[in-house]
Design an enzyme around this catalytic site. Structure first.
Site, PDB file in Angstrom:
ATOM      1  N   ARG A 172      29.990  52.769  49.471  1.00 52.41           N
ATOM      2  CA  ARG A 172      31.385  53.357  49.563  1.00 52.41           C
ATOM      3  C   ARG A 172      32.478  52.982  50.506  1.00 52.41           C
ATOM      4  O   ARG A 172      32.255  52.964  51.707  1.00 52.41           O
ATOM      5  CB  ARG A 172      31.212  54.928  50.004  1.00 52.41           C
ATOM      6  CG  ARG A 172      30.289  55.672  48.938  1.00 52.41           C
ATOM      7  CD  ARG A 172      30.825  55.676  47.581  1.00 52.41           C
ATOM      8  NE  ARG A 172      30.078  56.706  46.600  1.00 52.41           N
ATOM      9  CZ  ARG A 172      30.333  56.743  45.422  1.00 52.41           C
ATOM     10  NH1 ARG A 172      31.531  56.094  44.871  1.00 52.41           N
ATOM     11  NH2 ARG A 172      29.582  57.656  44.633  1.00 52.41           N
ATOM     12  N   ALA A 231      26.109  61.049  40.166  1.00 50.58           N
ATOM     13  CA  ALA A 231      27.420  61.812  40.044  1.00 50.58           C
ATOM     14  C   ALA A 231      28.530  60.998  39.240  1.00 50.58           C
ATOM     15  O   ALA A 231      28.322  59.817  39.124  1.00 50.58           O
ATOM     16  CB  ALA A 231      28.061  62.178  41.579  1.00 50.58           C
ATOM     17  N   GLU A 279      26.114  61.558  32.967  1.00 46.52           N
ATOM     18  CA  GLU A 279      25.838  60.901  34.264  1.00 46.52           C
ATOM     19  C   GLU A 279      24.400  60.542  34.519  1.00 46.52           C
ATOM     20  O   GLU A 279      23.991  59.563  35.072  1.00 46.52           O
ATOM     21  CB  GLU A 279      26.580  61.458  35.443  1.00 46.52           C
ATOM     22  CG  GLU A 279      28.135  61.494  35.329  1.00 46.52           C
ATOM     23  CD  GLU A 279      28.703  60.058  35.253  1.00 46.52           C
ATOM     24  OE1 GLU A 279      28.095  59.227  35.831  1.00 46.52           O
ATOM     25  OE2 GLU A 279      29.821  60.145  35.049  1.00 46.52           O
ATOM     26  N   GLU A 282      23.515  56.589  34.902  1.00 46.82           N
ATOM     27  CA  GLU A 282      23.116  56.203  36.106  1.00 46.82           C
ATOM     28  C   GLU A 282      21.771  56.139  36.378  1.00 46.82           C
ATOM     29  O   GLU A 282      21.035  55.533  37.417  1.00 46.82           O
ATOM     30  CB  GLU A 282      23.805  57.080  37.223  1.00 46.82           C
ATOM     31  CG  GLU A 282      25.586  57.031  37.056  1.00 46.82           C
ATOM     32  CD  GLU A 282      26.022  57.368  38.565  1.00 46.82           C
ATOM     33  OE1 GLU A 282      25.154  58.126  39.143  1.00 46.82           O
ATOM     34  OE2 GLU A 282      27.398  57.390  38.551  1.00 46.82           O
ATOM     35  N   GLU A 285      27.802  50.108  39.684  1.00 50.53           N
ATOM     36  CA  GLU A 285      26.669  50.839  39.526  1.00 50.53           C
ATOM     37  C   GLU A 285      25.246  50.066  38.751  1.00 50.53           C
ATOM     38  O   GLU A 285      24.290  50.717  38.477  1.00 50.53           O
ATOM     39  CB  GLU A 285      26.985  51.733  38.011  1.00 50.53           C
ATOM     40  CG  GLU A 285      27.935  52.724  38.746  1.00 50.53           C
ATOM     41  CD  GLU A 285      28.508  53.768  37.589  1.00 50.53           C
ATOM     42  OE1 GLU A 285      28.336  53.361  36.304  1.00 50.53           O
ATOM     43  OE2 GLU A 285      29.196  54.603  37.872  1.00 50.53           O
TER      44      GLU A 285
END
Length: 218
Positions: A70, A82, A99, A103, A151
């Site tokens: 992040r 998320a 998601e 993910e 991702e």
């Protein structure tokens, strides 16, 4: 017995709205708001589409966390799956299911609403809905989503819920979805899951329109 404590919808007159920045995910607008009669202040608002997060628990009550960089925080954070509510017309549960599939290579046959919260109510419209996903099924390799960009390389870890709670309370984990989701899941489990709500529960706090596209004086 008094009524349960709850936030209440409220409105203040917006004298003028200006678009400060149009972004690919969210905008920034400036509202001149009359907080009280004759008292007008300017508030800059990040107009955010909202998001969902998923606390996925396996039969041993381990929670799935993934590590993602992040940039604003300057941290690689451990967080639950998320995603943004950026697909027009998609409801929150469908977004959460998508998601979890994209993910984490997982599907779940049991979905409940764990908790709703506003991430930054003093400066953003972002509303976050956290689901609890159980009875998990791994997606076959041939059916998995091909992840890309940031991702594509997110390490995953299954952590006992008690250890996740300890990591939150001792300052090891900082992502808001992790903090809220883990603590809510632990408390819900301690109450025999009696606080869970249906996954399709109405969500009036979710953004209904793009602020920059609406004249508040109309």
């Amino acid at each position: 017995m008094s009524a349960p404590l709850a936030d209440e919808p409220a409105r203040r007159t917006v004298r003028e709205r200006r678009l400060v920045h149009r972004g690919p995910i969210w905008d920034v607008v400036a509202d001149d708001v009359e907080l009280n009669p004759g008292v007008v202040v300017t508030r800059e608002v990040i107009d955010h589409p909202g998001a969902v997060a998923i606390v996925a628990l396996d039969p041993d009550d381990r929670v799935l966390l993934q590590r993602q960089y992040r940039h604003p925080a300057g941290l690689e954070m451990w967080e639950p799956p998320a995603g943004l509510l950026d697909v027009v017309g998609e409801d929150a549960l469908t977004a959460a299911q998508r998601e979890l599939y994209e993910e984490a290579d997982l599907r779940a046959t049991r979905w409940d609403l764990l908790v709703d919260y506003s991430t930054t109510p003093g400066g953003s419209t972002e509303a976050l809905r956290v689901f609890l996903a159980r009875d998990l099924v791994e997606v076959p390799a041939a059916e998995r989503f091909e992840r890309e960009h940031e991702e594509a390389g997110m390490p995953a870890r299954w952590l006992p819920l008690e250890e996740a709670v300890d990591a939150v309370l001792t300052g090891g984990l900082h992502n808001p979805n992790t903090v809220v989701g883990v603590l809510a899941a632990a408390q819900a489990r301690a109450r025999g899951w009696s606080t869970l709500r249906p996954a399709e529960t109405p969500w009036p706090q979710r953004r209904r329109y793009v602020m920059a596209d609406v004249d508040p004086r109309a």
